[in-house]
Design an enzyme around this catalytic site. Sequence first.
Site, mmCIF file in Angstrom:
data_model
loop_
_atom_site.group_PDB
_atom_site.id
_atom_site.type_symbol
_atom_site.label_atom_id
_atom_site.label_comp_id
_atom_site.label_asym_id
_atom_site.label_seq_id
_atom_site.Cartn_x
_atom_site.Cartn_y
_atom_site.Cartn_z
ATOM 1 N N GLU A 182 3.219 -40.855 -7.764
ATOM 2 C CA GLU A 182 3.963 -42.071 -8.086
ATOM 3 C C GLU A 182 5.131 -42.156 -7.110
ATOM 4 O O GLU A 182 5.880 -41.175 -6.972
ATOM 5 C CB GLU A 182 4.478 -42.015 -9.531
ATOM 6 C CG GLU A 182 5.155 -43.323 -9.895
ATOM 7 C CD GLU A 182 5.709 -43.391 -11.311
ATOM 8 O OE1 GLU A 182 5.508 -42.437 -12.091
ATOM 9 O OE2 GLU A 182 6.346 -44.408 -11.601
ATOM 10 N N ARG A 227 0.194 -26.256 -13.878
ATOM 11 C CA ARG A 227 1.327 -26.725 -13.090
ATOM 12 C C ARG A 227 1.954 -25.543 -12.385
ATOM 13 O O ARG A 227 1.956 -24.428 -12.917
ATOM 14 C CB ARG A 227 2.387 -27.242 -14.066
ATOM 15 C CG ARG A 227 2.554 -28.714 -14.114
ATOM 16 C CD ARG A 227 3.651 -29.051 -15.085
ATOM 17 N NE ARG A 227 4.817 -29.575 -14.371
ATOM 18 C CZ ARG A 227 4.869 -30.806 -13.883
ATOM 19 N NH1 ARG A 227 3.853 -31.628 -14.015
ATOM 20 N NH2 ARG A 227 5.939 -31.220 -13.263
ATOM 21 N N LYS A 247 10.231 -34.358 -10.560
ATOM 22 C CA LYS A 247 10.980 -35.372 -9.817
ATOM 23 C C LYS A 247 12.164 -35.899 -10.615
ATOM 24 O O LYS A 247 13.197 -36.213 -10.056
ATOM 25 C CB LYS A 247 10.055 -36.537 -9.470
ATOM 26 C CG LYS A 247 9.239 -36.291 -8.231
ATOM 27 C CD LYS A 247 8.417 -37.508 -7.903
ATOM 28 C CE LYS A 247 7.189 -37.555 -8.785
ATOM 29 N NZ LYS A 247 6.280 -38.653 -8.494
HETATM 30 P P1 ATP Z 1 7.027 -34.851 -11.780
HETATM 31 O O1 ATP Z 1 7.061 -34.167 -13.105
HETATM 32 O O2 ATP Z 1 7.550 -34.029 -10.688
HETATM 33 O O3 ATP Z 1 7.597 -36.232 -11.773
HETATM 34 P P2 ATP Z 1 4.572 -36.145 -11.875
HETATM 35 O O4 ATP Z 1 3.307 -35.588 -12.429
HETATM 36 O O5 ATP Z 1 5.214 -37.180 -12.682
HETATM 37 O O6 ATP Z 1 5.500 -34.962 -11.495
HETATM 38 P P3 ATP Z 1 3.228 -37.579 -9.866
HETATM 39 O O7 ATP Z 1 3.739 -38.252 -8.668
HETATM 40 O O8 ATP Z 1 2.645 -38.406 -10.942
HETATM 41 O O9 ATP Z 1 4.393 -36.717 -10.435
HETATM 42 O O10 ATP Z 1 2.243 -36.398 -9.488
HETATM 43 C C1 ATP Z 1 1.168 -36.507 -8.591
HETATM 44 C C2 ATP Z 1 0.214 -35.358 -8.860
HETATM 45 O O11 ATP Z 1 0.894 -34.127 -8.696
HETATM 46 C C3 ATP Z 1 -0.339 -35.371 -10.260
HETATM 47 O O12 ATP Z 1 -1.735 -35.205 -10.173
HETATM 48 C C4 ATP Z 1 0.293 -34.197 -10.948
HETATM 49 O O13 ATP Z 1 -0.618 -33.607 -11.819
HETATM 50 C C5 ATP Z 1 0.625 -33.269 -9.783
HETATM 51 N N1 ATP Z 1 1.802 -32.408 -10.031
HETATM 52 C C6 ATP Z 1 3.058 -32.801 -10.294
HETATM 53 N N2 ATP Z 1 3.866 -31.741 -10.499
HETATM 54 C C7 ATP Z 1 3.098 -30.626 -10.333
HETATM 55 C C8 ATP Z 1 3.340 -29.213 -10.416
HETATM 56 N N3 ATP Z 1 4.554 -28.718 -10.690
HETATM 57 N N4 ATP Z 1 2.307 -28.378 -10.194
HETATM 58 C C9 ATP Z 1 1.088 -28.859 -9.917
HETATM 59 N N5 ATP Z 1 0.798 -30.162 -9.825
HETATM 60 C C10 ATP Z 1 1.777 -31.055 -10.030
HETATM 61 MG MG MG Z 2 3.525 -38.715 -13.160
#
Ligand code: ATP
Ligand code: MG
Length: 581
Positions: A42, A276, A286
Site C-alpha cells: 500500500e 511476519r 509502517k
Molecule cells: P505494515 O504493518 O508495515 O503497514 P502492511 O501489511 O500494512 O505492513 P502492506 O504495504 O500492505 O503493509 O504490505 C505489503 C506486503 O508486505 C503484504 O503482503 C504484507 O503481508 C507484507 N508484510 C508487511 N509487513 C511484513 C513483515 N513484517 N514481514 C513479512 N511480510 C510483511
Molecule cells: Mg496492509
Amino acid sequence: MAEESAFRENGADFTSDFISDFIAADLKSGRFGYVHTRFPPEPNGWLHIGHCKAFYIDFSMAERFKGKCNLRFDDTNPEKEDVSYVEAIKRDVKWMGYDWEDREYYASDYYEYLYELAVKIIRKGHAYVDDLTDEEMSEYRGTAVADKNNITNTPPGRNSPYRDRIIEENLDLLARMRAGEFPDGAKTLRAKIDMAHPNLLLRDPVMYRIRRETHYRTGNKWCIYPMYDFQHPLSDAREGITHSLCSLEYEIHRPLYEWFIREAEVFPSRQIEFARLNITHTVLSKRWLLKLVQEKYVSGWDDPRMPTIAGLRRRGYTPEAIRSFISQIGVAKTDSMVDIAFLEYCLREDLNKRSPRVMAVLRPLKLIIDNWDAADDELEAVNNPEDPSAGTRKLRFTRELWIEREDFEEVPPPKYFRLFPGNSVRLRYGYIVTCTGFDKDAAGSITAVHCTCDPETKGGNAPDNRKVKGTIHWLSAEDAVPIEVRIYDHLFAVERPMEVAPGKTFLDNINPNSLEIVSNAYGEKYLSAAAAGDRFQFERLGYFVRDPDTSAGGAPVFNKTVGLRDTWAKALSKIGQKTAQ
Ligand code: ATP
Ligand code: MG
C-alpha cells in the site's frame, strides 16, 4: 538466549519451505498450470525490511517455478496514500535487485471492474446496502464484546434491519452512493454472509464505504472506495495470480478471500500465509515508522537508524547482505523474533569481502616522533586483504601524526599493550615507535605524546625480534582530512519495543542515545573523494559509509554501518559447541 532460539527456529524452518511444497502440489494436481505471484504494497509509507521478506518470497517463488511476479499498488485508502510513496517503493524494490518488468499495476485501476463485481454479488442476493452507522454496525456485529485476541469466539451478532432490502433497491442505492447522493458514512455496501459466524470478519463485512477524499490517481472520480477484504482477492483474480502470498495476520481473512472469489465467480487465486518478520530492538510496521517520522524522533524515512530499506541503504547495508539475511531466516509458518545481531552478522560477512580498508581517527591525539628528521616517507598499504585485485595505496609518514586518544594511557591498566611511557607499539603499515613522554595543558589534559621511531623497523618488523604486542592505527597530521562521523545504536533500548506497561507507548522505549556525532575526526586523504554510498572499513573501528550530508563546516560525513566485533558468530559457535556435546 534470544540468539539461540532465533537460530534454532530459523534453522529448522528453512529446510521445510512449506510454500514451495504447496505450489508444487498445486502444479502437480492441475489446480494451476503456471505460477504467478504479486507483491502488493500500500503506498502509505516507505518499505521496511519486513516487506523485503515478503517480496523476496514473492519474486523467488515466481523464479523457482519459472513464473512471473507483479508489483501491484494496493491503493484504496486515499486519505493515507501518495505518489511519493509509490516512487519510494519502486526505487527500493529495484535497489534490492528485483524487476517486475512491465507488470506494474494499481488496484485503483480496477475500480470500475470491482464495482461491476459488487453489482454481480448484489444481483445474486449476497450483498446489501446498510444504513447503520459505524458504531451501530460494530454493536450489531458484537465487536464491543469481542475478545481482541480471539475474534473467532464471540457470541452471535444481530442482523441489521436493512439486511433484507430487495435486490432492486440495493442496486439503486449503490448507484446513488456512487453518484454522490449521500453524505460520507451514511451508507455502506455489505456482504450478506452470516451475523452469527464465529469469525467476526465474516459477519457481513463492508465492501464499500462513502468517502469524499481525493485519490492521488483517480482524483475525485469516486466517492465510494472498496474495502481491503473485498478488493484484494478480486484484484488478484483479475491479474490471474495463482498464489497470493501474505503475512500471517491475513490468515483469519482467508475465508473471506475465498468467499469473494466464489461469489464473484472469478479466477480462483489461492492465499497462503507466512510468518511476519520481527527483529529485536526495532519496529516493523509502517504505522509506527510513520509516527517516528512525523514526531521527529528520526530525521526522516531514510534515517540510518530506521529499518526501512532506504534507512538501511543510507546506513551502509548492501542488498546482498539483506538478501542473505532473508534467505537464511527462511520461510516459517509461525511468527518469531529474529535477533538483530544476526542481521548485523550477515552484513559484516558481506562488507568484509567488499570494503576497502582505510585508517581514520575518531578522537585525535597528536603523536610527535621527535627523532624523525628524514624527509617524508611513503608506506604501502593493502586496500583489501580479502581481495588482492583491490591493490595497494601510498600512505605518507610524517613527523606529526594523529592517533586515537584511547591508544595512549599515562598509567596503563593491566594488559594494556598500546602506548604508555616506555612502551613500544607498531604503527599499522609503518614503524615501531617507543613512547618517551607526553605534554599536558594547564587543565591537566594530555595534548601530545612523544615517541622515538626506529628506522630499521619499516614494515613493522623488529630486526632484534623484540616483542611488540600492540598495533595501532594513525594518520599523517599533514595529510589527514577532517571528517564527521555519526555513530548509531539501536533505535529502541529494549528488545521488544511494542511490549509496553499500561499507560506507556512504544515511544517510551526509544533509546535516547541512538546517535552520537563525532565532529572532529580525521581520515586518510582518499576519503575526501568518496561519493555518497561508498563503503569502507576504518581499520580497528568498523564499517562506514559516506552519507549524502556534509558537516556544517563542509566536511564529508560518514555513518558507522556496523562494528567489527561479532557477537553473533560467537553465539553461533557457542550453540555449535552445545549441540556437539
Ligand atoms: P505494515 O504493518 O508495515 O503497514 P502492511 O501489511 O500494512 O505492513 P502492506 O504495504 O500492505 O503493509 O504490505 C505489503 C506486503 O508486505 C503484504 O503482503 C504484507 O503481508 C507484507 N508484510 C508487511 N509487513 C511484513 C513483515 N513484517 N514481514 C513479512 N511480510 C510483511
Ligand atoms: Mg496492509
